[in-house]
Every structure is written in structure tokens, then in C-alpha cells.
Scaffold this active site. Structure first.
Site, PDB file in Angstrom:
ATOM      1  N   GLY A 265       0.463   9.765   4.399  1.00  0.00           N
ATOM      2  CA  GLY A 265      -0.151   8.909   5.569  1.00  0.00           C
ATOM      3  C   GLY A 265      -1.450   8.782   5.229  1.00  0.00           C
ATOM      4  O   GLY A 265      -1.571   8.353   4.129  1.00  0.00           O
ATOM      5  N   SER A 266      -2.381   8.895   6.108  1.00  0.00           N
ATOM      6  CA  SER A 266      -3.736   8.284   5.916  1.00  0.00           C
ATOM      7  C   SER A 266      -4.542   9.107   5.175  1.00  0.00           C
ATOM      8  O   SER A 266      -4.630  10.250   5.361  1.00  0.00           O
ATOM      9  CB  SER A 266      -4.388   7.739   7.361  1.00  0.00           C
ATOM     10  OG  SER A 266      -4.831   8.793   7.870  1.00  0.00           O
ATOM     11  N   THR A 267      -5.617   8.521   4.478  1.00  0.00           N
ATOM     12  CA  THR A 267      -6.777   9.198   3.726  1.00  0.00           C
ATOM     13  C   THR A 267      -7.380  10.210   4.624  1.00  0.00           C
ATOM     14  O   THR A 267      -7.780  11.259   4.286  1.00  0.00           O
ATOM     15  CB  THR A 267      -7.550   8.484   2.926  1.00  0.00           C
ATOM     16  OG1 THR A 267      -6.809   7.870   1.769  1.00  0.00           O
ATOM     17  CG2 THR A 267      -8.598   9.220   2.016  1.00  0.00           C
ATOM     18  N   GLU A 293       0.237  12.053  -0.384  1.00  0.00           N
ATOM     19  CA  GLU A 293       0.168  10.618  -0.913  1.00  0.00           C
ATOM     20  C   GLU A 293      -0.246   9.909   0.371  1.00  0.00           C
ATOM     21  O   GLU A 293       0.162   9.849   1.259  1.00  0.00           O
ATOM     22  CB  GLU A 293       1.548  10.345  -1.264  1.00  0.00           C
ATOM     23  CG  GLU A 293       1.292   8.810  -2.148  1.00  0.00           C
ATOM     24  CD  GLU A 293       1.602   7.615  -1.262  1.00  0.00           C
ATOM     25  OE1 GLU A 293       0.739   6.941  -0.896  1.00  0.00           O
ATOM     26  OE2 GLU A 293       2.812   7.553  -0.853  1.00  0.00           O
ATOM     27  N   CYS A 327       2.703   1.383   0.631  1.00  0.00           N
ATOM     28  CA  CYS A 327       1.573   1.998  -0.058  1.00  0.00           C
ATOM     29  C   CYS A 327       1.364   1.448  -1.264  1.00  0.00           C
ATOM     30  O   CYS A 327       0.317   1.342  -1.811  1.00  0.00           O
ATOM     31  CB  CYS A 327       1.853   3.586  -0.271  1.00  0.00           C
ATOM     32  SG  CYS A 327       2.030   4.468   1.105  1.00  0.00           S
ATOM     33  N   GLU A 425      -8.114  -1.188   2.820  1.00  0.00           N
ATOM     34  CA  GLU A 425      -6.776  -1.135   2.879  1.00  0.00           C
ATOM     35  C   GLU A 425      -6.371  -1.700   4.654  1.00  0.00           C
ATOM     36  O   GLU A 425      -6.561  -0.978   5.445  1.00  0.00           O
ATOM     37  CB  GLU A 425      -6.254   0.402   2.931  1.00  0.00           C
ATOM     38  CG  GLU A 425      -4.560   0.577   2.831  1.00  0.00           C
ATOM     39  CD  GLU A 425      -3.927   1.668   2.945  1.00  0.00           C
ATOM     40  OE1 GLU A 425      -2.972   1.991   2.376  1.00  0.00           O
ATOM     41  OE2 GLU A 425      -4.849   2.683   3.470  1.00  0.00           O
TER      42      GLU A 425
END
Length: 543
Positions: A265-267, A293, A327, A425
Site C-alpha cells: 500500500g502507500s508509504t 511494499e 507500483c 508518485e
């Protein structure tokens, strides 16, 4: 008890079906699409082997046809999260003590079901609810998930077979235990294969799992759950919940038996999880495994010696397949001035030939982005680029959400290599590129390495082997998956294990033995056959 040293069937990567006109697979897929479109799905959660319907129904819509209702899923609450944790812990002892070959057989059967009777269903669910075309669904929902299931069994046997040496008079052994507690799997919308792999890889190694999929992927998640149930997965091993993210995390991360998280998912979300786990560390029975990830700002770097036509195709496919919602998608490109005219002409020609529309029309290369939130964000970046000085929309730039969330494949040329879309991103069909002076390649390498906090995928195009060698070393930390003369997408299980470093995650390489090692806790055992009976050593016999 009978036993043996078992060898599992040798895995091979599942071949892609091509869905050509008149083919049996095309007919089956069209039928599955028509069936799902004509029915109204009613999807419960699945906790402790029971279907759980709450009555709080949330409608599911195809992103490319958002006025159509495919059905509803039953949204849960924090109480359902607690029930799922309890069910996982209740099932744990029997599951982790099941012989590994029987656990493996369940997932091998699941792979065969996906390859056969469930193939059209899993692809159709992915096409409709995640807006993937037939080929993108095939390589993801069918082939990659099948590969994960089969190769993970092979990887598990390799882990179990790794044993220490033994000196005379003793036998040293290594056991691989499941983690002490339950595993939490949070899975994304963009890859059905990831959604299937994150809970099953941990479960294969003897863990029990609470699985929360993305709300926009619930349709295909339920098909996966159907496959696992038919494969004989015991009750409580994987518990599927549709619950609010913040509430779910609060309950899971406060539980003393929380043993690990498998996340894509998201950072930003992953950072918050890590902080919360750190703050709660004293309350856990063990140090939780944190595997994630989280995304990328993936690059295409063309050297002046590159084959321009190969660069064009890498950009057309790498940036725009599945609307750039991978991604690994090519998101920023660096093109030398000597190739720019040819690359521009070819890229514009490719994009102008793309057909865009629903997934049911197999002629369409481009479909919709996942939801309105994503659409509005991307439209905002495109609108701003149209206004900003030093920025040119080379191709695309249009968008329309009247019927579906359609964003035209868009190429932005920025005169500033640090322009916002070169760095941020976007997760959509927007490619930003910078044309560099062909004589300033070394400075461009610095840009590639330093522009983004991410380090997931990237590629270099060159016909000069010295350059390829130099770039490979110079950008050693810029991408966990690095491609030479190929687009930065399309990693295959067991061929290109997937994962990146820096802000892109923990680089635990899904599709390899490395990932499965995170879901076991080794125990070394030493057995001495003739133990000593006197504490005295020979050196003590004289002064």
C-alpha cells in the site's frame, strides 16, 4: 505413523492464455463477464469458517461504468476484527501442527483450481471491479497468483530442507516454527495476485491470518476465498474482513498476539503502522515481523546509444498498461536530446492509436482508473501542468468521468527535472519526462538517483556494454528490480523476485524464498547421543 521425505511437483510458470477471437478461453471469459454483470453479488465476510453478513451493504461498481451495480459487500466493524483475531488464534495450534505436505497440498490444489475451473471467474472479477483488460487480468489474477501458490510450496520445501552440520556424537537439526501469534495481511486493489499471495504465503508456513483487502478489490478477493475453501483450507486459517482501516489497525496493533504484518500500500500508511508497532513494542509476546511494499517513482533512462524504437515501446507499455496503476509503472523518463525527436514522434503515434473504454470490449488497451478520488487527483495534476511555465503536454491531457473514471494516457515534458510530476508518485496514466543534453549523461545519472525517495523499479536502455555496466553499478541502490533494455514492469514469480528499498519498502522479495523466511521462526535443536558424565576437562589433570 507413516511418513517420508516428500518432493513436491516441480513448478513452472503458468503460460499466458491469449484470448484470441474464437478461442475457448475467450468464450469462457465472455460468459463469466456476462454472468457477473447480470447477477447481483452479495459478498459476506468470512470469519472462522462462517459467512458473516452485517446488513450494512456497500455497493460495488466497475470503475469504467460507475452507474452499474455489480452487487454489494457487507461492511464490518471493530467487533468483527476481534472475532477474526480470535478465530485465527483458535485455529493456530491445529494448523501449525498439520504436516507441511498437507498444508502444501491445499495451496497446490488452489493453484490447479485457478488454472482450470476458476480461471474465467477470477479474471472476470478482476476485469470488472478493478478495470483491467483481459490480458492484464490474465497475467495477474490467473498466472501470477497460480505461480505464487505453486512456487511458494517449492520455496517452503527449500527452507525446511536447510539443515546444519553435525559433529561426531551429536545430531543438529533446524525446525522452522510458525510465528507466535497471528499475521495481519493488508492487500491493495491493483494486483489480485498480491491480494492472494500476502495471506497465503504466511498461512503456508503455518501461520493463521486476518486478511483485509482493499474495498475496491473485494469482488476478486471473495473469488480467492471461494477457491481456498474448495481447496480444503480449514476454518479460521484465513479470515476475510471488510472493516474500516483505522479501526482495524488500532485493534490489531494493540493485541499482544500480533506477530507480523504483510502489507502492500502507500508509504504514508506503512510509516504510521511502523510507528504504532514501535510504540506498542513492549506489549507484544515477540518482535513482530514488518514486511511491506509501498510504491515507487519508477524510471526509464535512455542513453544516447539506445534503440529509440525499444525506448518508445517500453514507455508505451511500461507507463500505460493498466492505466499506470502498477507500483512498477514507468512514471519518469530521461531521454537524450539526440533521440528525443524520434522518441516523441513514436510515443505520440502509439498513444494516438490506443483505444480506451470498458474492459468488456477486448479492443480497448486503456480502461478506467480505480475510483473518483484517484481520477480527481490525476485531473488536478494535469490541469496544473497545462498552466505551468516550462511544461508541455506532449500527448493526452483529457479526462472524463461521466460514464467511468477515464484519464487519457498523458505525457508531460518538463524543462525542470525537479518539476512536481517528475518527483511525485501519481499512480495513473501520466508519464513525465525530461530531455537531457546528450553530453551530460553523468549529471543525469545523479538526477535519476536523487530525484525520488523511492527505489522500486527502473531500467536503462543502451547498446553500449560499458555504459550498461557503469549504470548498473552507479544506480545500485536506485531500484530493487532493475531492467536492462526492457520496461520496468512485468516481474515474474521466481524469475524476477519483486521488491524495492528506500521508501519503496522492506525489499523482502515476493516470489522468492526470501519472503517466506519472514513468516517462520527457526529453532535449533542439538541432540547428544552419549552425554558427558563428569564436568572435568582433560587439561585439568596436571598443574
Amino acid at each position: 505413523m507413516s511418513t517420508g521425505f516428500f518432493k513436491v511437483p516441480v513448478p513452472v510458470n503458468e503460460p499466458n492464455l491469449m484470448y484470441a477471437p474464437g478461442s475457448a478461453e475467450r468464450t469462457a471469459l465472455k460468459a463469466a463477464l456476462n454472468q457477473f454483470k447480470s447477477e447481483s453479488a452479495d459478498l459476506p465476510m468470512f470469519i472462522g469458517g462462517k459467512e458473516v453478513r452485517t446488513g450494512k451493504k456497500i455497493a460495488m461498481h466497475p470503475p469504467h461504468e460507475h452507474k452499474h451495480v455489480l452487487g454489494h459487500y457487507h461492511a464490518g466493524t471493530g467487533e468483527h476484527v476481534k472475532q477474526a483475531i480470535d478465530a485465527a488464534l483458535k485455529a493456530k495450534k491445529q494448523w501449525e501442527n498439520m504436516p507441511w505436505e498437507h498444508r502444501s497440498a491445499i495451496f497446490l490444489k488452489a493453484a490447479d483450481l485457478l488454472a482450470g475451473p476458476y480461471r474465467a471467474r477470477i479474471n472476470a472479477a478482476t476485469m470488472l471491479c478493478q478495470s483491467k483488460n483481459a490480458f492484464q487480468a490474465e497475467i495477474d489474477a490467473a498466472c501470477e497468483l497460480i505461480d505464487f501458490l505453486r512456487y511458494n510450496v517449492q520455496f517452503a520445501t527449500e527452507i525446511y530442507s536447510q539443515q546444519p552440520v553435525s559433529s561426531k556424537g551429536m545430531w543438529n537439526r533446524m525446525e522452522q516454527r510458525a510465528l507466535e501469534g497471528f499475521v495481519f495481511a493488508i492487500t491493495p486493489f491493483n494486483f489480485t495476485a498480491i491480494a492472494g499471495n500476502l495471506p497465503t504465503s504466511a498461512a503456508l508456513m503455518g501461520n493463521t491470518v486476518v486478511w483485509k483487502p482493499s474495498n475496491t478489490q473485494i469482488f476478486s478477493a471473495w473469488v480467492i476465498m471461494d477457491v481456498l475453501r474448495e481447496s480444503g483450507l480449514p476454518d479460521g486459517v484465513i479470515n476475510l474482513v471488510y472493516t474500516p482501516g483505522a479501526e482495524t489497525g488500532k485493534i490489531v496493533f494493540a493485541h499482544p498476539d500480533f506477530a507480523g504484518i504483510h502489507f502492500t500500500g502507500s508509504t504514508e500508511v506503512f510509516h504510521e503502522f511502523w510507528k504504532t508497532i514501535g510504540n506498542n513494542i513492549a506489549s507484544y509476546k515477540s518482535y513482530p515481523r514488518i514486511v511491506g511494499e509501498t510504491g515507487g517513482k519508477d524510471f526509464v533512462l535512455a542513453h544516447p546509444s539506445a534503440d529509440a524504437r525499444a525506448v518508445i515501446t517500453a514507455l508505451s507499455r511500461g507507463a500505460f498498461e493498466y492505466q499506470g496503476q502498477k507500483c512498477s509503472a514507468a512514471s519518469r523518463a530521461y531521454i537524450p536530446s539526440n533521440l528525443w525527436k524520434q522518441v516523441r514522434e513514436g510515443l505520440v503515434a502509439d498513444i494516438s492509436s490506443f483505444k480506451m473504454g470498458t474492459t468488456e470490449d477486448f479492443r480497448n488497451f486503456i480502461n478506467a482508473v480505480i475510483d473518483e478520488k484517484s481520477f480527481d487527483k490525476l485531473a488536478g495534476y494535469i490541469d496544473q501542468a497545462k498552466k505551468d511555465a516550462g511544461v508541455e503536454i506532449v500527448a493526452g491531457g483529457g479526462y472524463d468521468k461521466s460514464e467511468g473514471y477515464f484519464i487519457q494516457p498523458t505525457v508531460i515534458q518538463a524543462s525542470d527535472p525537479m518539476y512536481t510530476t517528475m518527483c511525485t508518485e501519481l499512480f495513473g496514466p501520466v508519464l513525465s519526462l525530461y530531455v537531457y543534453d546528450e553530453n551530460r549523461f553523468e549529471e543525469t545519472l545523479d538526477l535519476v538517483d536523487s530525484t525520488s525517495a523511492y527505489a522500486l523499479t527502473g531500467c536503462v536502455f543502451s547498446q553500449d556494454r560499458n555504459i550498461i555496466n557503469h549504470v548498473s553499478k552507479r544506480l545500485v541502490n536506485a531500484a530493487g528490480n532493475f531492467y536492462i533494455n526492457d520496461k520496468p514492469t512485468g516481474a515474474v514469480v521466481a524469475q524476477q523476485p519483486f521488491g524495492g528499498g528506500r521508501a519503496s519498502g522492506t525489499n523482502d522479495k515476493a516470489g522468492s524464498m526470501i519472503n517466506l523466511l519472514r513468516w517462520v521462526s527457526p529453532r535449533s535443536i542439538k541432540e547428544t547421543f552419549a552425554p558427558p558424565t563428569d564436568y572435568r576437562y582433560p587439561f585439568m589433570s596436571e598443574q
